[in-house]
Structure formats: C-alpha cells, structure tokens
Scaffold this active site. Structure first.
Site, short mmCIF file in Angstrom:
data_model
loop_
_atom_site.label_atom_id
_atom_site.label_comp_id
_atom_site.label_asym_id
_atom_site.label_seq_id
_atom_site.Cartn_x
_atom_site.Cartn_y
_atom_site.Cartn_z
N ASP A 12 6.65 2.81 30.68
CA ASP A 12 6.12 3.78 31.90
C ASP A 12 6.70 5.31 31.83
OD1 ASP A 12 5.17 1.36 32.52
OD2 ASP A 12 6.75 0.96 34.19
N PHE A 102 2.17 3.14 29.94
CA PHE A 102 1.60 3.42 31.16
C PHE A 102 2.09 4.85 31.76
CE2 PHE A 102 2.10 3.31 36.25
CZ PHE A 102 0.90 3.01 36.22
N GLN A 173 -2.04 -10.57 35.30
CA GLN A 173 -3.21 -10.89 34.61
C GLN A 173 -4.31 -11.91 35.47
OE1 GLN A 173 -3.80 -8.67 32.89
NE2 GLN A 173 -2.89 -8.74 30.59
N THR A 223 7.62 -17.36 44.61
CA THR A 223 8.71 -16.17 45.36
C THR A 223 7.91 -15.60 46.26
OG1 THR A 223 7.65 -14.32 43.73
CG2 THR A 223 9.64 -15.44 42.91
N PRO A 226 10.99 -10.71 50.17
CA PRO A 226 12.42 -10.80 51.11
C PRO A 226 12.80 -12.02 51.82
CG PRO A 226 10.73 -9.22 52.31
CD PRO A 226 9.93 -9.94 50.98
N GLY A 228 12.88 -14.71 49.80
CA GLY A 228 13.45 -15.85 48.65
C GLY A 228 12.37 -16.50 47.99
N GLY A 256 10.00 -9.50 40.32
CA GLY A 256 9.26 -10.62 39.96
C GLY A 256 9.92 -11.07 38.70
N ASP A 257 10.06 -10.08 37.60
CA ASP A 257 10.41 -10.57 36.42
C ASP A 257 11.86 -10.94 36.41
OD1 ASP A 257 7.98 -9.90 35.53
OD2 ASP A 257 8.46 -7.50 34.87
N1 LIG Z 1 13.78 -7.56 50.08
C1 LIG Z 1 14.48 -8.53 49.59
N2 LIG Z 1 15.75 -8.96 49.60
C2 LIG Z 1 16.38 -9.84 48.81
N3 LIG Z 1 15.59 -10.23 47.67
C3 LIG Z 1 14.31 -9.63 47.65
C4 LIG Z 1 13.83 -8.98 48.47
N4 LIG Z 1 12.43 -8.51 47.88
C5 LIG Z 1 12.24 -9.18 46.81
N5 LIG Z 1 13.36 -10.07 46.66
C6 LIG Z 1 13.60 -10.98 45.38
O1 LIG Z 1 12.82 -10.88 44.36
C7 LIG Z 1 12.02 -12.05 44.21
C8 LIG Z 1 10.46 -11.74 43.77
O2 LIG Z 1 9.93 -10.85 44.69
P1 LIG Z 1 8.36 -10.77 44.91
O3 LIG Z 1 7.86 -12.19 45.34
O4 LIG Z 1 8.06 -9.62 46.01
O5 LIG Z 1 7.72 -10.90 43.62
P2 LIG Z 1 6.53 -10.07 42.96
O6 LIG Z 1 5.69 -9.94 44.04
O7 LIG Z 1 6.24 -10.62 41.77
O8 LIG Z 1 7.23 -8.59 42.61
P3 LIG Z 1 6.62 -7.77 41.32
O9 LIG Z 1 5.40 -8.16 40.69
O10 LIG Z 1 6.43 -6.61 41.86
O11 LIG Z 1 8.02 -7.65 40.57
C9 LIG Z 1 12.09 -12.82 45.53
O12 LIG Z 1 11.99 -14.11 45.23
C10 LIG Z 1 13.57 -12.35 45.89
O13 LIG Z 1 14.30 -13.25 45.39
MG LIG Z 2 5.02 -10.09 40.23
#
Ligand SMILES: Nc1ncnc2c1ncn2[C@@H]1O[C@H](COP(=O)(O)OP(=O)(O)OP(=O)(O)O)[C@@H](O)[C@H]1O
Ligand SMILES: [Mg+2]
Length: 328
Positions: A12, A102, A173, A223, A226, A228, A256-257
């Site tokens: 990026d 990107f 995707q 996921t 916040p 979990g 998420g990754d």
């Molecule tokens: N505010 C938070 N405090 C603690 N853990 C968090 C918080 N936000 C996200 N997480 C952790 O990150 C994980 C993945 O978050 P989320 O569900 O937002 O993934 P996502 O939407 O796929 O994110 P992205 O695609 O932007 O990487 C959650 O399961 C949790 O473990």
């Molecule tokens: Mg994601």
C-alpha cells in the site's frame, strides 16, 4: 502441521495531500481533468491478505508456506517475510507484471482518490498446489484467502480433488464473486472464516441458511470486531471467545488477517478451538494497536503475559509450550 497460506501479496502506498481535492476540481471542465497533487507524505506498507497472515504466523514461531504471485520488485518484501519465518519458496514470480499495489491519496477532509493495481496477482491462477506439496513433503491445510478470483477457485478445487483439507476465507472478494462461485469456495471446507457482516453476505449470496452452511463446513469461525469471535460446529453449542483487551486503538486495518494467523497457529499446534480463538484475538489486538498490517512485534514474554491477563494462567500455560516469538 504444514499450512499453505494462499492469497494476495501487495503493498500500500499511502499519501497525504495538505489541501482539499474539491478546491482543485473545476466544475465545467471535468471532461478534461489533468491534475497532479504535490503530496507531503508517503508511507509504504506491506500488505496483502496472505502475506499478512503468513507474517503473523511467522511471528508466533511457525514457518507457513506463502503461496501467491508477485513481480520482480518483491525482493525487499521477500527478505522481510523470510526474516520473520515465512517460507517464500513457492511464491510465483511474474515475468511481466509488478506486485499488486494500492495507491491512495487522502486530503485534509479525509476524501480519498485511490487506485488498485492487480498486476502480478492475476498470475496466481497459474499456481498449482501439487508441486508445492511435493517440495515441502505434503500439505496438511490450505488456506484460501482473498486473491485473484480464478486463483481462489483453482486452489479450492485442487485441494478438494487431492483430498487436502482447506480453509475458506473469501472476505473482501465476496463483494465481486457470484453466489455460485462462493458456494464452490466454501462447500466442504474444514474451516470457514468471515466477519459478522460477511457471514450474512455469504448466506444472502449463496442462498444457504446458517444451518445449511454448517452442514457443509467443519468449523465456522466468525469474528465480531470488539466482541471477539464465535466458533460454531454442527450439533454443538456456539463457543464465544472474548476479545483480548487492547492497550489502544491505532488502525483496524489487518485485524482480520492477524486473527487468522493466531487461529491457524493454534490449529498447527493441535490446541483446542477455544485456544485457537484466543490466540487469534490476541494477535489481532497487536495489529489494532499499530498503523499498518505488519508493523507490530510479538515479544515472547509480553505475549504470554497478555495471554494470561486475558484468558488465565492455565490457558496461557498451554500455549506457552508452543509460542516461539522471535523477540524475547
Ligand atoms: N476493539 C477491539 N478490541 C479487541 N480486539 C479487537 C477489536 N477489534 C477487533 N478485534 C479483534 O480482531 C478480530 C477481527 O476483527 P473484525 O471482526 O473487525 O475483522 P474484519 O472485519 O475482518 O477486519 P479487517 O477485514 O478490517 O481486517 C476480532 O475477532 C478481535 O479478535
Ligand atoms: Mg476482514
């Protein structure tokens, strides 16, 4: 356990323009826009889903096999990943294209003008898993994370044909793939990863209900930001894994990754699904605390201390036997 992490590998390039894009656009001349923005700042961040996930697993002490396509400009990125334990021996080098990139410029009002260059990522569809399995002595799990859509379908199909367990992680995707393609990606997956929103999108696009999806995958991991994560298996009660407390919030990109990295590490160590989820949550928290997807460091002592704080001494003792962070 040998895990192949397939998916995008990208960088990026993020710039900031100390003005407002709107001030530079002349309403009656938009048919011949010719603009150049002198920007103040350029940040180059390593990313791409597969690279982010493999990096996180490497930081925990594993040697994941990264599978994706890059261009000749990958040399620096490769050595960074290899220094963090990632096996880059099966990364496909495109002769024609640059690594996916990107490019995004943000103005003072947070407006953005961005472009995504796919580049070498399109060559990921040329990659065959069998030679990779042969090189490393067999594969125990193939993660199919966001990539060139044809590559995602091909990897899934090949894993299915060869009887290699696979984990579906279509996330970003999903937006551009058809319901039919998404069904092909997840049917028979040992694990299905998504966030809460994507879970609904999968159901809407495939036309399969929550229960029908659980019939078709081994374990579904969702996921919840916040809140979990939640882990579901057919015929068993949902397992909610509480988040790991964060020390601060800098940038959610890549959480998420990182979750997947921690979760897969737990699987590689044959730990319970609850421990996998906890490892996922704590690894994700580290990304949340930094700007960028691979800017965090895992230190053995701090990681285990935080794990103890979040999930208790007994749980921490179980993971302590396996976690091998590169930093003390
Ligand atoms: N505010 C938070 N405090 C603690 N853990 C968090 C918080 N936000 C996200 N997480 C952790 O990150 C994980 C993945 O978050 P989320 O569900 O937002 O993934 P996502 O939407 O796929 O994110 P992205 O695609 O932007 O990487 C959650 O399961 C949790 O473990
Ligand atoms: Mg994601």
């Amino acid at each position: 356990m040998r895990i192949a992490v397939t998916g995008s590998i990208a960088t990026d390039h993020l710039m900031t323009f100390p003005g407002r894009f709107g001030d530079q656009l002349i309403a009656d001349q938009l048919d011949r826009v010719s603009l150049s923005f002198l920007v103040d700042d350029l940040q180059v961040r390593r990313g791409g889903c597969a690279a982010n996930i493999a990096f996180g697993m490497g930081c925990l002490g594993l040697s994941p096999i990264l599978v994706g396509a890059v261009g000749a400009d990958f040399a620096d990125y490769r050595s960074w990943l290899e220094r963090h334990g990632v096996d880059c021996g099966s990364v496909h080098l495109s002769e024609t294209y640059h690594t996916a990139r990107f490019l995004c410029t943000t103005d003072t009002e947070h407006n953005q003008i961005a472009s995504f260059y796919t580049g070498a990522m399109a060559d990921a569809r040329l990659i065959e898993l069998q030679p990779i399995a042969d090189r490393v002595g067999g594969l125990d799990l193939v993660l199919v994370s966001p990539n060139d859509p044809d590559a995602m379908l091909r990897h899934t199909d090949e894993a299915r044909q060869r009887g290699i367990p696979f984990a579906a992680d279509p996330s970003q995707q999903l937006a551009r793939m058809s319901g039919e393609d998404i069904r092909l990606l997840i049917d028979g997956a040992a694990y299905l990863f998504s966030n809460d929103y994507e879970k609904g999108l999968i159901e809407q696009k495939t036309g399969w209900s929550d229960g029908e999806i659980l019939d078709r995958v081994g374990v579904r991991v969702t996921t919840l930001g916040p809140k979990g994560a939640v882990i579901d298996r057919k015929g068993e009660p949902s397992l909610h894994v509480s988040p790991a407390p964060e020390l601060g919030k800098a940038d959610p990109t890549g959480v998420g990754d990182a979750f997947r990295a921690g979760f897969l590490a737990g699987l590689a160590w044959d730990l319970s699904l609850e421990r996998c989820g906890q490892l996922g949550n704590l690894t994700a928290t580290h990304v949340l605390e930094r700007v960028g997807c691979q800017e965090y460091e895992l230190g053995q002592q701090v990681f285990l201390e935080r794990f103890t704080g979040a999930y208790g001494a007994e749980a921490a003792a179980e993971v302590a036997g396996f976690v091998r962070c590169h930093h003390p």
